[in-house]
Design an enzyme around this catalytic site. Structure first.
Site, PDB file in Angstrom:
ATOM      1  N   ASP A 122       0.866  -1.174   0.000  1.00  0.00           N
ATOM      2  CA  ASP A 122       0.000   0.000   0.000  1.00  0.00           C
ATOM      3  C   ASP A 122       0.900   1.221   0.000  1.00  0.00           C
ATOM      4  O   ASP A 122       2.131   1.100  -0.028  1.00  0.00           O
ATOM      5  CB  ASP A 122      -0.961  -0.009   1.193  1.00  0.00           C
ATOM      6  CG  ASP A 122      -0.254  -0.140   2.531  1.00  0.00           C
ATOM      7  OD1 ASP A 122       0.973   0.110   2.587  1.00  0.00           O
ATOM      8  OD2 ASP A 122      -0.915  -0.491   3.522  1.00  0.00           O
ATOM      9  N   SER A 151      -0.336 -10.291  -0.976  1.00  0.00           N
ATOM     10  CA  SER A 151      -1.443  -9.831  -0.133  1.00  0.00           C
ATOM     11  C   SER A 151      -1.737 -10.791   1.007  1.00  0.00           C
ATOM     12  O   SER A 151      -2.617 -10.539   1.818  1.00  0.00           O
ATOM     13  CB  SER A 151      -2.708  -9.640  -0.975  1.00  0.00           C
ATOM     14  OG  SER A 151      -3.072 -10.860  -1.603  1.00  0.00           O
ATOM     15  N   SER A 333      -6.162 -12.833   4.535  1.00  0.00           N
ATOM     16  CA  SER A 333      -5.422 -11.988   3.595  1.00  0.00           C
ATOM     17  C   SER A 333      -5.177 -10.614   4.213  1.00  0.00           C
ATOM     18  O   SER A 333      -5.679 -10.296   5.299  1.00  0.00           O
ATOM     19  CB  SER A 333      -6.198 -11.859   2.284  1.00  0.00           C
ATOM     20  OG  SER A 333      -7.449 -11.225   2.514  1.00  0.00           O
ATOM     21  N   TYR A 334      -4.435  -9.788   3.489  1.00  0.00           N
ATOM     22  CA  TYR A 334      -4.089  -8.447   3.975  1.00  0.00           C
ATOM     23  C   TYR A 334      -5.369  -7.670   4.282  1.00  0.00           C
ATOM     24  O   TYR A 334      -6.250  -7.544   3.424  1.00  0.00           O
ATOM     25  CB  TYR A 334      -3.275  -7.728   2.896  1.00  0.00           C
ATOM     26  CG  TYR A 334      -2.675  -6.421   3.345  1.00  0.00           C
ATOM     27  CD1 TYR A 334      -1.779  -6.373   4.415  1.00  0.00           C
ATOM     28  CD2 TYR A 334      -2.995  -5.236   2.699  1.00  0.00           C
ATOM     29  CE1 TYR A 334      -1.209  -5.173   4.817  1.00  0.00           C
ATOM     30  CE2 TYR A 334      -2.430  -4.026   3.095  1.00  0.00           C
ATOM     31  CZ  TYR A 334      -1.543  -4.006   4.155  1.00  0.00           C
ATOM     32  OH  TYR A 334      -0.990  -2.817   4.555  1.00  0.00           O
ATOM     33  N   PRO A 335      -5.504  -7.152   5.511  1.00  0.00           N
ATOM     34  CA  PRO A 335      -6.788  -6.576   5.934  1.00  0.00           C
ATOM     35  C   PRO A 335      -6.967  -5.101   5.603  1.00  0.00           C
ATOM     36  O   PRO A 335      -7.921  -4.490   6.064  1.00  0.00           O
ATOM     37  CB  PRO A 335      -6.766  -6.789   7.449  1.00  0.00           C
ATOM     38  CG  PRO A 335      -5.315  -6.668   7.805  1.00  0.00           C
ATOM     39  CD  PRO A 335      -4.554  -7.244   6.645  1.00  0.00           C
TER      40      PRO A 335
END
Length: 658
Positions: A122, A151, A333-335
Site C-alpha cells: 500500500d 497480499s 489476507s491483507y486486511p
C-alpha cells in the site's frame, strides 16, 4: 559463489513467515545487535532469471525507519513563530530506536547483489520500502532494488511473489512523503497556536498540556459535534396518519397509507372523513413476484471496521489490530484493502475446501463445493493492490483468542456468503382504494435462505402471510383510525456511522480511520457511551447552535433513524465541552475552510491520488496545500477572539451557557 539477495519485510512476523516458505523450513536465524525483535534469516532460494540460485538474508524493519522534525531553533513554543513553520526546513533522520535496524540493513547490503523489499503493498508500505532502500544504498550505492507484490503469507502466494519482483513505485513514495511533511507542518503549527491561545484563558485549559490538531482528527471531531447539536437542538414536530386494518381468515392485515404521514392535522381529518364516508375499500391491484435479498459484497477494510463495531462488540481500532494479527499469522489476507471484487482467475473453491473441516460451517462449505457455489458479486472498487479480505488458511476456533475467533469467524462467514446464492423469496402486495386514498399491505415468504444459513449478521424473515384477496372485490375494513405522533430526534453518532462519514468525505484512508477515531477519544475531545447508556466523561452540556432541529433531521422531515446493533450495545460518540468549543470556534472563523470541516483534507486526499497517478508533482501539491492552510492561519490570527469566546461559552459556561 552464489549471489546474495537481501530481503526486507515490514515486520518480524512477515519476515519469519516468508523465510520459512522460501527456504522450505531450512533456515538459520541470527540475532540483530541492538534489537531483540528483528532477526536475520539465512537460506538458499532459486529465484527466476536474472537472479537464479541465490544466498538469501531475510530481515525486517518495525514500520517506518525515519522520523521528521524541525531544527532545534524552532523547538520553542511561541505564537509569534508559528507562521515561520510553513517554510522552515525539515530534518529527516533515522529514529534513534531504529538505528540498529537501519545499521543492519546497511551492513547486509554491502555484500548483496540486490535488495528485495517485502513491505505491505500500500502507499505507506511503499514509503517504508523507500526508507529501507535509502539504508541499503548507504551500504552499496548501486544496489538493484525490487519489491514483492503479495497480499497474504500463504506459501504458494509467497513463492509466486518471489518469482515476480517489480520496481518500487516512487509515485506512491512521493505521495506519502508529501503527506508526512504536511501532517508535521500543519499539526505543529495549529497545535502550538491553539494550545498557547487557549491556555492563556486560564482555568482548566491552563492545565491542559496539549490541545492537539490533526488535519484528519478535527474533521472527524466535526462530524461528532454536528450530530450532537442536531440531537440537542431537535424540536419534535407533530404529524398525523391513517391506519387501516382488516381481519380475514383469522389474520389481521395492516394496510399502510401511501402518503405515510402529513404534518397538517386538518388535511388528514378531511381525507379520513372521506374514507369513512366511502365505507367500502376496493382491491385495485394484487401483485405476487419473486424477490431476493442479495448476498453481501466481498469484504473491504471500511466494511470490516463498520460491521466489526456493530456485530463483534469491538471498536474499529481493536478490530483492525486483531485482523492484522490474523494476517501476520497467515490465517487471513491483507486486511487493508479498498477492493470489493474478486479477480475472475482466483481459485475460490480451493479456499472454500480448507473450511470444510470446521464444525460450525464445514458442512455448509462442503455444500458449496457440491454444486451450490456461485461466483461472488463484484463491487465498484479495485485498489489494484489487494483482493478483498478473505480466509487464506483454516485454523481451529480453539487455537484462537476470543477476539481473534470472532474476527476470523466473521471473515470466513462473509467469504462463504459471497460464494453462495442470494436468498430467494416471494412477495405479495395488495393495494386498495379507500375513499380517495391508497393503502397497501405486503407479505413476504422466504423460500430459500441460501447465504443466510452461514451469515447470521443479515436478517430476512418471512412475515405473516396475507389471506386471499381478489382484484375488484370490495370490503368494509374492520378498523380505520386517525393516529397522531411526533418526530423523534436522531441518535448520537455511532462508530459505523462515523466511519461511513469519514469514508464518504475522504477523511483518512481505510487503513487510518480507526486511528483517527482513537485519537479524538485519547485527546478527550469526545467520550463514548453505550446505546442509551451513561456517557464516559463530561458531556458537552452548555450553549448550543440554533436552527438544527425540526424537519431538517436526517431522513427528511423530522428526526433521523438510529443505528442499532446487537443488543443496542453500539458505542455512541458525544463531544466534550472542549471538543465542542474547538469546532464551534474554528467554524465561526470561516465555515467553508474551517479546520472542523472535511473539505480541506478531502482535497488533500484527492491530490495524493493524483501524485500516485502521475498527474501532479509532490512539490506542487505541498505548496498548493500550504498556501490554503496559510490563508486559514492568517484568518484565525485575525479572528482568534471567536475561538476564545467559544471556549468561554462551552468550557467555562460564560455568556449564554446553560
Amino acid at each position: 559463489m552464489a549471489p546474495k539477495i537481501l530481503c526486507v519485510a515490514e515486520k518480524p512476523s512477515i519476515a519469519k513467515s516468508v523465510a520459512n516458505h522460501l527456504s522450505g523450513g531450512q533456515v538459520h536465524a541470527r540475532n540483530v545487535p541492538g534489537n531483540q525483535y528483528v532477526k536475520n534469516y539465512e537460506f538458499d532460494f532459486a529465484f527466476g532469471p536474472p537472479w537464479g540460485n541465490c544466498s538469501v538474508t531475510m530481515t525486517s524493519v518495525l514500520g517506518h525507519l525515519t522520523s521528521n522534525d524541525f531544527p532545534t531553533q524552532y523547538k520553542k513554543w511561541h505564537i509569534s513563530t508559528c507562521r515561520e513553520l510553513f517554510d522552515a526546513p525539515i530534518i529527516t533522520r533515522v529514529a534513534e530506536d531504529k538505528e540498529p535496524i537501519a545499521r543492519n540493513i546497511t551492513q547486509q547490503a554491502r555484500y548483496s547483489k540486490a535488495l528485495f523489499i517485502w513491505t505491505d503493498c500500500d502507499r505507506e508500505g511503499e514509503h517504508i520500502g523507500s526508507e529501507v532502500r535509502q539504508a541499503a544504498v548507504e551500504g552499496k550505492a548501486g544496489i538493484e532494488v525490487k519489491r514483492a507484490i503479495f497480499s497474504n503469507t500463504e506459501r504458494a502466494h509467497v513463492l509466486r511473489a518471489a518469482q515476480n519482483p517489480v520496481p518500487l513505485d516512487d509515485r506512491q513514495v512521493s505521495a506519502v512523503a508529501a503527506r508526512i511533511e504536511l501532517d508535521l507542518r500543519l499539526g505543529v503549527i495549529f497545535t502550538r497556536f491553539t494550545t498557547l491561545t487557549l491556555q492563556a484563558l486560564g482555568g482548566e485549559l491552563a492545565e491542559q498540556r496539549i490541545i492537539s490538531y490533526g488535519s484528519c482528527q478535527f474533521p472527524t471531531l466535526g462530524f461528532v459535534v454536528d450530530r450532537y447539536f442536531r440531537v440537542k437542538n431537535f424540536v419534535p414536530e407533530k404529524f398525523w396518519s391513517i391506519k387501516l386494518m382488516h381481519r380475514r381468515e383469522d389474520i389481521d392485515v395492516n394496510f399502510a397509507w401511501r402518503r405515510h404521514r402529513l404534518f397538517d392535522r386538518m388535511t388528514v381529518v378531511i381525507l379520513f372523513e372521506r374514507c369513512l364516508a366511502a365505507r367500502h375499500a376496493k382491491v385495485i391491484e394484487l401483485l405476487k413476484k419473486p424477490t431476493s435479498k442479495w448476498k453481501p459484497l466481498p469484504l473491504t477494510t471500511v466494511e470490516l471496521q463498520k460491521l466489526g463495531s456493530r456485530f463483534l462488540r469491538m471498536d474499529s481500532q481493536r478490530v483492525m489490530k486483531v485482523a492484522e494479527d490474523l494476517y501476520n499469522k497467515g490465517w487471513i489476507s491483507y486486511p487493508r484493502t479498498e477492493t470489493d471484487q474478486f479477480d475472475k482467475g482466483m481459485d475460490l473453491t480451493r479456499l472454500i475446501e480448507r473450511q470444510t473441516q470446521d464444525n460450525a460451517w464445514g458442512q455448509y462449505a462442503q455444500g458449496l463445493l457440491n454444486g451450490a457455489f456461485q461466483q461472488p458479486r463484484g463491487g465498484r472498487n479495485n485498489d489494484q493492490a489487494h483482493p478483498p479480505i478473505h480466509p487464506v488458511n483454516y485454523v481451529a476456533q480453539g487455537s484462537l483468542g476470543d477476539d481473534e475467533r470472532r474476527v476470523y469467524e466473521f471473515v470466513v462467514r462473509r467469504f462463504l456468503a459471497c460464494c453462495s446464492d442470494d436468498a430467494k423469496g416471494e412477495s405479495t402486495t395488495v393495494e386498495i382504494e379507500y375513499g380517495s386514498e391508497l393503502f397497501a399491505a405486503t407479505g413476504l415468504l422466504v423460500l430459500e435462505k441460501n447465504y443466510l444459513l452461514v451469515y447470521p449478521y443479515d436478517k430476512w424473515e418471512s412475515s405473516q402471510q396475507l389471506p386471499h384477496f381478489t382484484v375488484g372485490e370490495t370490503f368494509e375494513p374492520t378498523e380505520a383510525n386517525m393516529t397522531e405522533g411526533e418526530t423523534s430526534a436522531p441518535g448520537y453518532l455511532t462508530e459505523p456511522e462515523l466511519i461511513s462519514l469519514m469514508d464518504a468525505n475522504g477523511i483518512g484512508t481505510d487503513a487510518t480511520m480507526a486511528e483517527h477515531i482513537a485519537k479524538i477519544k485519547e485527546r478527550e475531545y469526545v467520550m463514548t457511551q453505550g446505546g442509551g447508556g451513561a456517557a464516559q466523561g463530561e458531556a458537552a452540556g452548555r450553549g448550543g447552535r440554533g436552527g438544527r432541529g425540526g424537519r431538517g433531521g436526517r431522513g427528511g422531515r423530522g428526526g433521523g433513524e438510529r443505528s442499532r446493533g446487537s443488543g443496542g450495545s453500539i458505542q455512541q460518540f458525544i463531544p466534550t465541552t472542549l471538543g465542542v468549543a474547538l469546532i464551534e470556534g474554528y467554524d465561526s472563523i470561516g465555515l467553508d475552510t474551517s479546520l472542523g470541516k472535511p473539505f480541506l483534507r478531502k482535497e488533500m486526499e484527492i491530490k495524493m491520488k493524483e501524485i500516485c497517478a502521475g498527474r501532479k508533482s509532490r512539490n506542487d501539491f505541498v505548496q498548493e496545500t500550504l498556501d490554503q492552510y496559510r490563508d486559514v492561519f492568517v484568518r484565525t490570527q485575525q479572528q482568534v477572539e471567536l475561538l476564545r469566546e467559544a471556549c468561554r461559552k462551552y468550557v467555562f459556561g460564560e455568556g449564554g451557557g446553560g
